[in-house]
Design a protein around this motif. Structure first.
Motif, mmCIF file in Angstrom:
data_model
loop_
_atom_site.group_PDB
_atom_site.id
_atom_site.type_symbol
_atom_site.label_atom_id
_atom_site.label_comp_id
_atom_site.label_asym_id
_atom_site.label_seq_id
_atom_site.Cartn_x
_atom_site.Cartn_y
_atom_site.Cartn_z
ATOM 1 N N PRO A 1 82.022 8.303 96.939
ATOM 2 C CA PRO A 1 83.367 7.483 96.584
ATOM 3 C C PRO A 1 84.241 9.241 96.950
ATOM 4 O O PRO A 1 83.864 10.056 95.768
ATOM 5 N N PRO A 2 85.142 8.560 97.645
ATOM 6 C CA PRO A 2 85.930 9.812 97.190
ATOM 7 C C PRO A 2 86.976 9.296 95.921
ATOM 8 O O PRO A 2 86.567 8.647 95.693
ATOM 9 N N SER A 3 87.705 10.914 95.430
ATOM 10 C CA SER A 3 87.826 11.052 94.068
ATOM 11 C C SER A 3 89.344 10.375 94.445
ATOM 12 O O SER A 3 89.792 9.866 95.321
ATOM 13 N N ARG A 4 89.847 10.447 93.178
ATOM 14 C CA ARG A 4 91.492 9.721 93.000
ATOM 15 C C ARG A 4 92.407 11.000 93.652
ATOM 16 O O ARG A 4 93.430 10.533 94.846
ATOM 17 N N THR A 5 91.814 12.087 93.216
ATOM 18 C CA THR A 5 92.803 13.523 94.316
ATOM 19 C C THR A 5 92.355 13.241 95.473
ATOM 20 O O THR A 5 93.334 13.386 96.555
ATOM 21 N N ASP A 6 91.482 12.664 96.021
ATOM 22 C CA ASP A 6 91.627 12.330 97.698
ATOM 23 C C ASP A 6 92.176 11.725 98.100
ATOM 24 O O ASP A 6 92.780 11.682 99.134
#
Length: 371
Positions: free
Chosen positions: A164-169
């Motif tokens: 899953p993409p991170s919050r930063t991503d």
């Protein structure tokens, strides 16, 4: 079967991503011949037990964990050229294909790359014929007259675990997506950041994709009704992605060397780090090979003049180290002149037409140095 066709000193070129033949690879590794394997992007853990030299143009996926990996720094678009010219040997080819049609043509599925060219000149071509290989729209096919021997297999398509993409991503992706209009041609890679960018582009319409490598983000864009056409070189994703691509008129597959873009092109690539000149490092981290030149420069240069060459990356690593640095820790993968925009979670640095001093100033604004 393999040992009947190998000679000491051969270079064995192996299909990558969805074109990698797992049955033939297992047989090659078990036989432990005195050969060198040329392997591209792979998710096959079996390569970690390779008893012979393995050579590659990109240390992505599993290969970055292989001790003694031999790296050839070259643009993806030039691998085919090197093979045709004989600079990269291709004595034996191992390839996964679909069943031949009535005229003897094998579909190469959702990966069409330099291995096709290698098969035209190799002494031996061994194929793993599998009904599970999706049928795709491509003029690059392999005729059975070139096949030395084949095995019939029934193996699942190679898949890539979802991260899953991170919050930063997602923050980086929002800044990237703001640059891409309806009707654009888009190139993305693999991983959480690419998935996040695609999610942000789901509301766009009439997008076209021209990518060297596509993942599940393509499926998401298609389901959202955002994309009208796809031309790609390789595929690595979920079983659902392969089902979607099977005989789908939306998608066509062609080698990276055949890059042709008609329309405003936004090439989005990531890297390990970028320096304050705008030079990009995408090969080494801490002195260890973890990536490659790949198709980054190919697609950046294709984007010049019509859209933008976008280098997208978080401003810091997960451990908090800055990714915009004074000096790269490895070689320059993309020159400063090849990068139009550097996008991080902190904003967009537009480097087009800037002096060196202006580049530094703008990159510092989007770097971890802003606190």
């Amino acid at each position: 079967m393999i040992t009947d066709h190998l000679q000491p000193g051969d270079t064995v070129v192996v299909g990558q991503t969805s074109a990698e033949p797992p049955t033939l690879v297992d047989e090659l590794l078990d036989a432990a011949p005195a050969v060198t394997a040329f392997v591209g992007y792979t998710a096959n853990e079996a390569w970690l037990r390779a008893p012979f030299p393995v050579r590659t143009y990109v240390a992505g996926g599993v290969l970055r964990r292989l001790p003694g990996l031999e790296y050839v720094p070259t643009h993806l678009s030039r691998v085919e050229e090197h093979i045709v010219a004989g600079r990269l040997a291709a004595d034996v080819v191992l390839l996964r294909v679909g069943p031949a049609d009535g005229d003897g043509w094998h579909d190469l599925g959702p990966t069409v790359d330099y291995v096709w060219a290698a098969a035209q000149r190799a002494r031996v071509v061994l194929v793993e014929v599998d009904e599970r290989m999706p049928r795709t729209r491509s003029r690059w096919r392999l005729h059975s007259s070139l096949v030395t021997a084949s095995v019939v297999a029934d193996r699942p398509m190679v898949t890539l675990p979802f991260r899953p993409p991170s919050r930063t991503d997602r923050a980086v992706a929002a800044n990237v997506a703001a640059l891409v209009p309806d009707g654009a041609v888009v190139q993305l890679g693999l991983g959480g950041l690419a998935d996040a960018v695609a999610a942000e582009l789901a509301s766009r319409r009439r997008l076209r994709v021209r990518s060297g490598l596509v993942g599940d983000w393509l499926l998401d864009l298609a389901r959202a009704g955002a994309v009208d056409r796809v031309v790609a070189g390789m595929t690595l994703g979920s079983p659902e992605l392969y089902t979607f691509l099977d005989d789908n008129p939306l998608a066509e597959f062609a080698p990276c060397a055949a890059v042709h873009v008609d329309g405003p092109f936004f090439a989005v690539n990531s890297a390990i780090e970028v320096d304050l000149y705008g030079q990009v490092g995408a090969e080494y981290a801490g002195g260890r090979l973890v990536g490659g030149v790949g198709g980054q420069v190919d697609f950046f240069r294709a984007a010049h003049g019509s859209g933008a060459a976008i280098l997208a990356l978080p401003s810091t690593t997960p451990s908090g180290a800055a990714r915009i640095v004074e000096q790269l820790s490895g070689p320059v993968t993309s020159a400063a002149s090849d990068v139009d925009l550097v996008v991080t979670d902190r904003g967009v640095a537009d480097l087009r037409g800037c002096t060196v001093a202006q580049r530094r100033e703008r990159l510092l604004v989007v770097s971890a140095a802003t606190g």
